[in-house]
Design a protein around this motif. Structure first.
Motif, PDB file in Angstrom:
ATOM      1  N   TYR A  92      -3.249   3.529  -2.645  1.00 57.68           N
ATOM      2  CA  TYR A  92      -2.974   2.854  -3.978  1.00 57.68           C
ATOM      3  C   TYR A  92      -2.756   1.298  -3.283  1.00 57.68           C
ATOM      4  O   TYR A  92      -1.684   1.662  -2.940  1.00 57.68           O
ATOM      5  CB  TYR A  92      -2.186   3.924  -3.926  1.00 57.68           C
ATOM      6  N   CYS A  93      -2.972   0.714  -3.646  1.00 62.58           N
ATOM      7  CA  CYS A  93      -2.874  -1.026  -4.034  1.00 62.58           C
ATOM      8  C   CYS A  93      -1.422  -1.270  -4.639  1.00 62.58           C
ATOM      9  O   CYS A  93      -1.846  -0.429  -6.352  1.00 62.58           O
ATOM     10  CB  CYS A  93      -4.013  -1.894  -3.861  1.00 62.58           C
ATOM     11  N   ASN A  94      -0.226  -1.665  -4.799  1.00 64.76           N
ATOM     12  CA  ASN A  94       0.631  -2.079  -5.390  1.00 64.76           C
ATOM     13  C   ASN A  94       0.513  -3.596  -5.464  1.00 64.76           C
ATOM     14  O   ASN A  94       0.787  -3.997  -4.768  1.00 64.76           O
ATOM     15  CB  ASN A  94       1.826  -1.548  -5.027  1.00 64.76           C
ATOM     16  N   TRP A 105       0.824  -1.227  -0.094  1.00 63.62           N
ATOM     17  CA  TRP A 105      -0.137  -0.242  -0.153  1.00 63.62           C
ATOM     18  C   TRP A 105       0.866   1.279   0.088  1.00 63.62           C
ATOM     19  O   TRP A 105       1.743   1.281   0.778  1.00 63.62           O
ATOM     20  CB  TRP A 105      -0.834   0.424   1.044  1.00 63.62           C
ATOM     21  N   TYR A 106       0.822   2.159  -0.844  1.00 62.13           N
ATOM     22  CA  TYR A 106       1.274   3.410  -1.085  1.00 62.13           C
ATOM     23  C   TYR A 106      -0.270   4.737  -0.934  1.00 62.13           C
ATOM     24  O   TYR A 106      -1.623   4.266  -0.834  1.00 62.13           O
ATOM     25  CB  TYR A 106       1.694   3.859  -2.524  1.00 62.13           C
ATOM     26  N   ARG A 107       0.047   5.519  -0.004  1.00 61.22           N
ATOM     27  CA  ARG A 107      -0.421   7.215  -0.594  1.00 61.22           C
ATOM     28  C   ARG A 107      -0.285   8.300  -1.173  1.00 61.22           C
ATOM     29  O   ARG A 107       1.035   8.016  -0.401  1.00 61.22           O
ATOM     30  CB  ARG A 107      -0.941   7.042   1.522  1.00 61.22           C
ATOM     31  N   GLN A 108      -1.330   8.681  -1.373  1.00 61.39           N
ATOM     32  CA  GLN A 108      -0.628  10.324  -1.487  1.00 61.39           C
ATOM     33  C   GLN A 108      -1.449  11.478  -0.884  1.00 61.39           C
ATOM     34  O   GLN A 108      -2.917  10.975  -1.236  1.00 61.39           O
ATOM     35  CB  GLN A 108      -1.062  10.343  -3.198  1.00 61.39           C
ATOM     36  N   ALA A 109      -1.226  11.740  -0.080  1.00 64.14           N
ATOM     37  CA  ALA A 109      -1.653  13.263   0.129  1.00 64.14           C
ATOM     38  C   ALA A 109      -1.763  14.375  -0.758  1.00 64.14           C
ATOM     39  O   ALA A 109      -0.813  14.616  -1.616  1.00 64.14           O
ATOM     40  CB  ALA A 109      -1.554  13.995   1.365  1.00 64.14           C
ATOM     41  N   THR A 163      -5.033 -11.933  -2.215  1.00 60.03           N
ATOM     42  CA  THR A 163      -5.489  -9.988  -1.230  1.00 60.03           C
ATOM     43  C   THR A 163      -4.206  -9.851  -0.906  1.00 60.03           C
ATOM     44  O   THR A 163      -3.554 -10.884  -0.152  1.00 60.03           O
ATOM     45  CB  THR A 163      -6.869 -10.642  -0.527  1.00 60.03           C
ATOM     46  N   VAL A 164      -4.260  -8.414  -0.334  1.00 52.56           N
ATOM     47  CA  VAL A 164      -3.895  -7.731   0.355  1.00 52.56           C
ATOM     48  C   VAL A 164      -4.359  -6.487   1.641  1.00 52.56           C
ATOM     49  O   VAL A 164      -5.486  -6.100   1.088  1.00 52.56           O
ATOM     50  CB  VAL A 164      -2.526  -6.992   0.560  1.00 52.56           C
ATOM     51  N   ASP A 165      -4.583  -7.092   2.797  1.00 53.53           N
ATOM     52  CA  ASP A 165      -4.826  -6.001   3.286  1.00 53.53           C
ATOM     53  C   ASP A 165      -4.185  -4.943   4.134  1.00 53.53           C
ATOM     54  O   ASP A 165      -3.840  -5.404   4.414  1.00 53.53           O
ATOM     55  CB  ASP A 165      -5.919  -7.031   4.619  1.00 53.53           C
ATOM     56  N   LEU A 166      -4.571  -3.584   4.761  1.00 52.57           N
ATOM     57  CA  LEU A 166      -4.130  -3.122   5.713  1.00 52.57           C
ATOM     58  C   LEU A 166      -5.167  -2.725   6.374  1.00 52.57           C
ATOM     59  O   LEU A 166      -5.934  -2.005   6.728  1.00 52.57           O
ATOM     60  CB  LEU A 166      -3.746  -1.815   4.946  1.00 52.57           C
ATOM     61  N   LEU A 183       5.267   5.554   0.304  1.00 56.29           N
ATOM     62  CA  LEU A 183       5.267   3.582   0.520  1.00 56.29           C
ATOM     63  C   LEU A 183       4.316   3.805   2.140  1.00 56.29           C
ATOM     64  O   LEU A 183       4.587   4.776   2.886  1.00 56.29           O
ATOM     65  CB  LEU A 183       6.361   3.696   0.868  1.00 56.29           C
ATOM     66  N   VAL A 184       3.524   3.172   2.341  1.00 53.23           N
ATOM     67  CA  VAL A 184       2.319   2.470   3.721  1.00 53.23           C
ATOM     68  C   VAL A 184       3.598   1.518   4.150  1.00 53.23           C
ATOM     69  O   VAL A 184       4.377   1.833   5.124  1.00 53.23           O
ATOM     70  CB  VAL A 184       1.412   3.031   3.387  1.00 53.23           C
ATOM     71  N   ALA A 185       3.603   0.375   3.556  1.00 54.07           N
ATOM     72  CA  ALA A 185       3.838  -0.942   3.320  1.00 54.07           C
ATOM     73  C   ALA A 185       3.906  -1.944   2.958  1.00 54.07           C
ATOM     74  O   ALA A 185       2.581  -1.537   1.584  1.00 54.07           O
ATOM     75  CB  ALA A 185       2.757  -1.325   5.360  1.00 54.07           C
ATOM     76  N   THR A 186       4.747  -2.672   2.733  1.00 48.86           N
ATOM     77  CA  THR A 186       4.704  -4.066   1.858  1.00 48.86           C
ATOM     78  C   THR A 186       4.744  -5.156   2.427  1.00 48.86           C
ATOM     79  O   THR A 186       5.118  -5.082   3.703  1.00 48.86           O
ATOM     80  CB  THR A 186       6.066  -3.948   0.394  1.00 48.86           C
TER      81      THR A 186
END
Length: 123
Positions: free
Chosen positions: A94-96, A36-40, A77-80, A47-50
């Motif tokens: 965003y999922c990557n 997961w990545y994020r954009q403000a 699947t991937v969850d956060l 990057l948030v977490a992989t």
């Protein structure tokens, strides 16, 4: 091609929790890292977490201890799981997925992205 579909975004008050989910479909064979990545607004995507296919995780310092990434290789699947949310966590998430392909002696990688899901944390 790999398609990524995210779900679970929304609005929450500071201190609350949200869970994001992402499902991959298509040519998922060779899928290695998911994350997961994020954009403000006004900022670069970060990057948030992989998590790798062998469940090795990596977190941004800003979310360490508050967010947990998990993965189901059988379901692709991937969850956060996000807890103790702060207003500064507000962003589009965003999922990557990274897919490796080609001969073993020279692997290539392709990046795929979901459409993004909004997370808004109010103070």
């Amino acid at each position: 091609q790999v398609q990524l579909v995210e779900s679970g975004g929304g609005s929450v008050q500071a201190g609350g929790s949200l869970r994001l989910s992402c499902a991959a479909s298509g040519k998922t064979r060779g899928m290695s890292s998911m994350g997961w990545y994020r954009q403000a607004p006004g900022k670069q995507r970060e990057l948030v977490a992989t998590i790798t296919s062998t469940f090795i995780t990596n977190y941004a310092d800003s979310v360490q201890g508050r967010f947990t990434i998990s993965r189901d290789n059988a379901r692709n699947t991937v969850d956060l799981q996000m807890g103790s949310l702060k207003p500064e966590d507000t962003a589009v998430y965003y999922c990557n997925a990274v897919v490796q392909w080609g001969p073993v002696e020279r692997l290539y990688e392709s990046d795929y992205w979901g459409q993004g899901t909004q997370v808004t944390v109010s103070s």
